[in-house]
Design an enzyme around this catalytic site. Structure first.
Site, PDB file in Angstrom:
ATOM      1  CB  THR A 169      41.997  49.493  40.425  1.00 58.79           C
ATOM      2  OG1 THR A 169      40.859  49.550  39.817  1.00 58.79           O
ATOM      3  CG2 THR A 169      42.756  50.896  40.168  1.00 58.79           C
ATOM      4  CE1 TYR A 194      41.327  50.897  35.289  1.00 57.18           C
ATOM      5  CE2 TYR A 194      41.538  49.330  37.007  1.00 57.18           C
ATOM      6  CZ  TYR A 194      40.906  49.742  36.935  1.00 57.18           C
ATOM      7  OH  TYR A 194      40.221  50.545  37.501  1.00 57.18           O
ATOM      8  CB  THR A 217      37.342  52.075  45.182  1.00 54.26           C
ATOM      9  OG1 THR A 217      36.958  51.905  43.589  1.00 54.26           O
ATOM     10  CG2 THR A 217      39.157  52.139  45.163  1.00 54.26           C
ATOM     11  CG  ASP A 218      34.309  49.566  41.214  1.00 54.16           C
ATOM     12  OD1 ASP A 218      34.070  50.682  41.526  1.00 54.16           O
ATOM     13  OD2 ASP A 218      34.090  49.210  39.935  1.00 54.16           O
ATOM     14  CE  LYS A 260      35.467  54.411  42.848  1.00 47.08           C
ATOM     15  NZ  LYS A 260      35.329  53.328  42.018  1.00 47.08           N
TER      16      LYS A 260
HETATM   17  C1  SIN Z   1      38.896  50.019  41.876  1.00 49.02           C
HETATM   18  O1  SIN Z   1      39.498  49.007  42.542  1.00 49.02           O
HETATM   19  O2  SIN Z   1      38.955  51.760  41.831  1.00 49.02           O
HETATM   20  C2  SIN Z   1      37.878  49.678  40.815  1.00 49.02           C
HETATM   21  C3  SIN Z   1      38.002  47.893  40.577  1.00 49.02           C
HETATM   22  C4  SIN Z   1      37.289  47.384  41.119  1.00 49.02           C
HETATM   23  O3  SIN Z   1      36.552  47.652  42.143  1.00 49.02           O
HETATM   24  O4  SIN Z   1      37.514  46.199  41.851  1.00 49.02           O
END
Ligand code: SIN
Length: 328
Positions: free
Chosen positions: A14, A27, A93-94, A166
């Site tokens: 993201t 997105y 973040t995932d 997370k």
């Molecule tokens: C994010 O980055 O917050 C979600 C999507 C991902 O992990 O690539």
């Protein structure tokens, strides 16, 4: 004095995402190139030199062996390069906790390695990406960041790889640490360290493996039967992490099937589907009799990373697996 040089390894996520509308929810992760992100930062005239090296441009749900191997090789090379002061990894973040923990277990401490992401795409209202990236630069270029292993910078907060997870799907402060909280607070103009490294040892705990074995996370649910365990064994899983109820528990038939797996040479680690807390040995489940290891403070995602590395290193004996989860 010449500007510090930081290597920036881009993987997408993201933080490199662009939204179809500044106010909408949808997105695409990993849309914006690393070069563009680094050029945006360079325009701010910071006293650092950023060397951009794209590894991938994907959402982190698709991160796996090829990207992990490339990241590991780049960071190991940077650690031997006296011209590089620190490394930043831009990442979704995932799965940030998995990549950060895997790298932390397989790299020496020393040079700061900082993973950073964002909860909102770059062009959304209230985007956190640029701020998080500036914070990551501040951490990676700080000499006091050395010898702490891999860290994750999110939302003005710095976590050690072994603690971070997370904990929310969309809040801007989505990351938490367990069993220890943040080790520093950071803003683009300040950095306050207030906790030690939270890392076991200064040298890597595992060599980089030739490959990673198939290890599955099985989430326990009320009323489930043993067939999911048998299915995992049927597809050749080399290890199983059970994301159990409460203290890592599961229906009796599932525990029995997992004990059969252990007897067949497949190590089983009990973690919890509950967001936070310890899973200790022999509390409700007789680990000694059934041959399981308890994940202690590690949640299922990190327990899977550690179990993959253990199996890749030829360590499958329940006692040795438990020792590794105990921090040995
Ligand atoms: C994010 O980055 O917050 C979600 C999507 C991902 O992990 O690539």
């Amino acid at each position: 004095m010449s500007a510090q040089r930081l290597l920036v390894l881009g993987t997408g996520g993201t933080i490199a995402g662009s939204a179809s509308s500044a106010t909408g929810q949808s997105y695409a992760a990993g849309d914006i190139t690393l070069e563009v992100m680094v050029a945006n930062i360079a325009a701010l005239d910071l006293e650092v030199e950023l060397v951009a090296r794209p590894i991938a441009q994907i959402g982190s749900q698709d991160i796996g062996w090829p990207q992990w191997s490339a990241l590991h090789a780049e960071i190991a090379a940077a650690q031997g390069d006296a011209d590089i002061a620190g490394v930043i990894i831009t990442h979704g973040t995932d799965t940030a906790e998995e990549t950060a923990f895997l790298l932390d277990l397989t790299l020496d401490a020393g040079m700061p390695v900082v993973m950073v992401g964002a909860m909102r795409p770059a062009d959304a209202v209230g985007s956190d990406g640029i701020r998080n990236l500036l914070n990551a630069i501040r951490v990676a270029s700080d000499p006091r960041a050395r010898d702490r292993g891999v860290m994750v910078v999110m939302g003005d907060t710095v976590f050690a790889a072994s603690d971070v997870r997370k904990a929310a799907t969309s809040n801007i402060d989505a990351f938490k640490g367990y069993p220890r909280g943040p080790i520093a607070r950071v803003t683009p103009s300040s950095l306050d360290w207030f906790a030690p490294a939270h890392r076991i040892g200064s040298t890597k705990r595992f060599p980089w493996p030739e490959a990673l074995p198939r290890v599955a996370i099985l989430t326990a649910g009320a009323g489930m039967d043993a067939m999911p365990v048998q299915a995992l064994l049927g597809i050749g899983c080399k290890g199983i992490v059970i994301a159990g109820m409460g203290q890592g528990n599961a229906p009796r038939v599932v525990l029995d099937a997992l004990a059969d797996a252990v007897r067949a040479g497949v190590p089983v680690v009990r973690s919890s589907r509950v967001d936070e807390g310890m899973v200790d040995r022999n509390v409700e489940v007789d680990d000694d009799a059934l041959g399981f290891a308890a994940a202690r403070a590690l949640g299922p995602a990190k327990a899977r990373v550690l179990l993959m590395l253990l199996i890749a290193s030829g360590i499958t004996d329940a006692g040795a697996v438990q020792a590794a989860f105990d921090g040995g």
